[in-house]
Design an enzyme around this catalytic site. Structure first.
Site, short mmCIF file in Angstrom:
data_model
loop_
_atom_site.label_atom_id
_atom_site.label_comp_id
_atom_site.label_asym_id
_atom_site.label_seq_id
_atom_site.Cartn_x
_atom_site.Cartn_y
_atom_site.Cartn_z
N ALA A 13 0.82 -1.23 0.00
CA ALA A 13 0.00 0.00 0.00
C ALA A 13 0.85 1.27 0.00
O ALA A 13 0.30 2.36 -0.12
CB ALA A 13 -0.93 -0.02 1.21
N ILE A 17 -0.02 1.35 -7.26
CA ILE A 17 -1.44 0.99 -7.35
C ILE A 17 -2.03 0.81 -5.94
O ILE A 17 -3.12 1.31 -5.65
CB ILE A 17 -1.59 -0.30 -8.18
CG1 ILE A 17 -1.14 -0.03 -9.63
CG2 ILE A 17 -3.02 -0.83 -8.14
CD1 ILE A 17 -0.78 -1.27 -10.42
N GLY A 18 -1.29 0.13 -5.07
CA GLY A 18 -1.78 -0.11 -3.71
C GLY A 18 -2.05 1.18 -2.97
O GLY A 18 -3.04 1.30 -2.24
N SER A 141 -1.83 -9.79 -13.69
CA SER A 141 -1.30 -8.98 -14.78
C SER A 141 -1.57 -9.67 -16.11
O SER A 141 -1.60 -10.90 -16.19
CB SER A 141 0.21 -8.79 -14.63
OG SER A 141 0.76 -8.21 -15.79
N TYR A 168 8.52 -13.43 -13.61
CA TYR A 168 7.37 -12.56 -13.32
C TYR A 168 6.11 -13.08 -14.01
O TYR A 168 5.05 -13.20 -13.38
CB TYR A 168 7.68 -11.13 -13.79
CG TYR A 168 6.53 -10.17 -13.55
CD1 TYR A 168 6.22 -9.74 -12.27
CD2 TYR A 168 5.75 -9.71 -14.61
CE1 TYR A 168 5.16 -8.88 -12.04
CE2 TYR A 168 4.69 -8.85 -14.39
CZ TYR A 168 4.40 -8.43 -13.11
OH TYR A 168 3.34 -7.59 -12.88
N1 LIG Z 1 2.62 -1.18 -12.80
C1 LIG Z 1 2.09 -1.94 -13.76
O1 LIG Z 1 2.10 -1.59 -14.96
C2 LIG Z 1 1.44 -3.25 -13.40
C3 LIG Z 1 0.81 -3.97 -14.44
C4 LIG Z 1 0.18 -5.18 -14.15
C5 LIG Z 1 0.20 -5.66 -12.84
N2 LIG Z 1 0.83 -4.94 -11.85
C6 LIG Z 1 0.81 -5.51 -10.49
O2 LIG Z 1 0.36 -4.53 -9.59
C7 LIG Z 1 0.88 -4.81 -8.29
C8 LIG Z 1 1.42 -3.52 -7.69
O3 LIG Z 1 2.45 -3.03 -8.53
P1 LIG Z 1 2.84 -1.50 -8.62
O4 LIG Z 1 3.02 -1.19 -10.06
O5 LIG Z 1 1.95 -0.65 -7.81
O6 LIG Z 1 4.31 -1.59 -7.98
P2 LIG Z 1 5.12 -0.59 -7.00
O7 LIG Z 1 4.78 0.83 -7.30
O8 LIG Z 1 6.52 -1.03 -7.09
O9 LIG Z 1 4.51 -0.95 -5.56
C9 LIG Z 1 4.76 -2.21 -5.03
C10 LIG Z 1 4.34 -2.23 -3.58
O10 LIG Z 1 4.68 -3.54 -3.05
C11 LIG Z 1 5.51 -3.36 -1.90
N3 LIG Z 1 6.48 -4.42 -1.77
C12 LIG Z 1 7.46 -4.76 -2.63
N4 LIG Z 1 8.20 -5.75 -2.11
C13 LIG Z 1 7.67 -6.04 -0.91
C14 LIG Z 1 8.00 -6.96 0.11
N5 LIG Z 1 9.05 -7.78 0.02
N6 LIG Z 1 7.24 -7.00 1.23
C15 LIG Z 1 6.18 -6.16 1.37
N7 LIG Z 1 5.83 -5.26 0.44
C16 LIG Z 1 6.57 -5.20 -0.68
C17 LIG Z 1 6.20 -2.02 -2.12
O11 LIG Z 1 6.66 -1.51 -0.88
P3 LIG Z 1 7.86 -0.41 -0.80
O12 LIG Z 1 7.19 0.93 -0.71
O13 LIG Z 1 8.58 -0.80 0.43
O14 LIG Z 1 8.70 -0.54 -2.05
C18 LIG Z 1 5.07 -1.20 -2.72
O15 LIG Z 1 4.19 -0.74 -1.72
C19 LIG Z 1 1.93 -5.91 -8.46
O16 LIG Z 1 1.38 -7.14 -8.05
C20 LIG Z 1 2.17 -5.94 -9.97
O17 LIG Z 1 2.52 -7.21 -10.43
C21 LIG Z 1 1.45 -3.77 -12.10
#
Ligand SMILES: NC(=O)c1ccc[n+]([C@@H]2O[C@H](COP(=O)([O-])OP(=O)(O)OC[C@H]3O[C@@H](n4cnc5c(N)ncnc54)[C@H](OP(=O)(O)O)[C@@H]3O)[C@@H](O)[C@H]2O)c1
Length: 287
Positions: A13, A17-18, A141, A168
């Site tokens: 979060a 996205i979170g 995804s 991934y």
């Molecule tokens: N972005 C895209 O285009 C896209 C497309 C399709 C699917 N998704 C999916 O959407 C989801 C969220 O992605 P996002 O794009 O929002 O990524 P993001 O901006 O990198 O955010 C990821 C979140 O996960 C947390 N996280 C990462 N490693 C962790 C760990 N070891 N333990 C606990 N928390 C952890 C991060 O915490 P920190 O703040 O500590 O880093 C951050 O809050 C993922 O499942 C991804 O596969 C994303």
């Protein structure tokens, strides 16, 4: 929409996205449990959610979701502090340019993107059922369309060359297979589970992946959604009246979308379930 008295948990979060999902849900008056892995970023998020008018109680919890020991401790704290859970959003995920094992011996893409979804859901499943109607959302995804399960080497130890995208896309296929098998088990329980593709979203997602990934992300900026738009289907699936009762679907742009043939294979979903149980030993009841 008001959700006073209901409890919503969101992993990952603190960014992307979170974070956008948390900001949306905060305005409903629900009790929010936001999970981050950094104390500072989690505390900053809780303040931010209060500042934007989050009207229900907001709890920050810190957990490294690559570690099953931390997931178990997190679940224990949640079960001790909350008597209900209405929505569980498994969102934290990442792609890594280098293969690394966690201190518990799991490849970290698999540990974070699949095992954490599976184990946290298992540990919280009873409270979700007791709070039903309840919903589980697994952020997956479209990468799953090109994913395949390397059944005899799910942690991709054998290949000489590591390719983060391979790990991934497999993990995101696992998200959809897990969703389908869990939906099958939950049928009739008034707990639903769906997978969501948020779109191609401008987040910090590429940050672990070196210069090439960063350059590609910059070049593709015009095609990317902002994180608020990326959160829309997650929020819709989690709390909207329209999504009530939808179960076992792959959702995109607030409607079901056909998942890949591999993701529709229930024999594969069942096989993944058995492997996931052996990897995480969640002490499920009833399956
Ligand atoms: N972005 C895209 O285009 C896209 C497309 C399709 C699917 N998704 C999916 O959407 C989801 C969220 O992605 P996002 O794009 O929002 O990524 P993001 O901006 O990198 O955010 C990821 C979140 O996960 C947390 N996280 C990462 N490693 C962790 C760990 N070891 N333990 C606990 N928390 C952890 C991060 O915490 P920190 O703040 O500590 O880093 C951050 O809050 C993922 O499942 C991804 O596969 C994303």
């Amino acid at each position: 929409m008001r959700m006073d008295g209901e409890v919503v948990l969101i992993t990952g979060a603190t960014r992307g996205i979170g974070r956008s999902v948390a900001r949306e849900v905060a305005t409903t008056g629900a009790t929010l449990i936001v999970i981050g892995r950094s104390h500072a970023r989690t505390a900053a998020l809780v303040s931010e959610l209060h500042n934007i008018g989050g009207s229900g109680p907001i709890h920050g919890e810190v957990c490294d979701l690559t570690l099953q020991s931390e997931i178990r401790a997190l679940a224990d704290r949640i079960l001790a502090e909350h008597v209900r859970l209405d929505v569980l959003i498994n969102n934290a995920g990442a792609i890594f340019s280098q293969r690394q094992l966690t201190s518990e011996g799991f490849e970290r893409t698999w540990a974070l993107n699949h095992n954490a979804y599976f184990l946290l859901t298992a540990l919280l499943r009873n409270v979700l059922v007791e709070s039903s109607p309840a919903r589980i959302i697994n952020v997956a995804s479209d990468a799953h369309y090109v994913g395949s399960m390397c059944w005899d080497d799910l942690q991709l130890a054998r290949n000489q060359y590591w390719w983060g995208w391979r790990a991934y896309s497999q993990s995101k296929l696992a998200n959809v297979l897990f969703t389908r098998q869990l939906a099958y088990f939950l049928a009739g329980s008034r707990v639903t589970v769906n997978a969501v593709h948020p779109g191609f979203v401008n987040t910090g997602f590429h940050r672990n992946n070196g210069l090439l990934a960063k350059t590609m992300m910059v070049l593709s900026l015009p095609m990317q959604r902002q994180s608020g738009t990326g959160a829309e289907t997650v929020v819709w699936a989690a709390i909207s009246e329209a999504a009530k009762g939808i179960n076992g679907e792959y959702l995109y742009d607030c409607k079901p979308r056909k998942a890949s043939e591999r993701a529709m294979d229930m024999a594969a979903a069942s096989r993944l379930w058995e492997i996931s149980v052996s990897m995480t030993a969640p002490q499920y009841s009833g399956d």
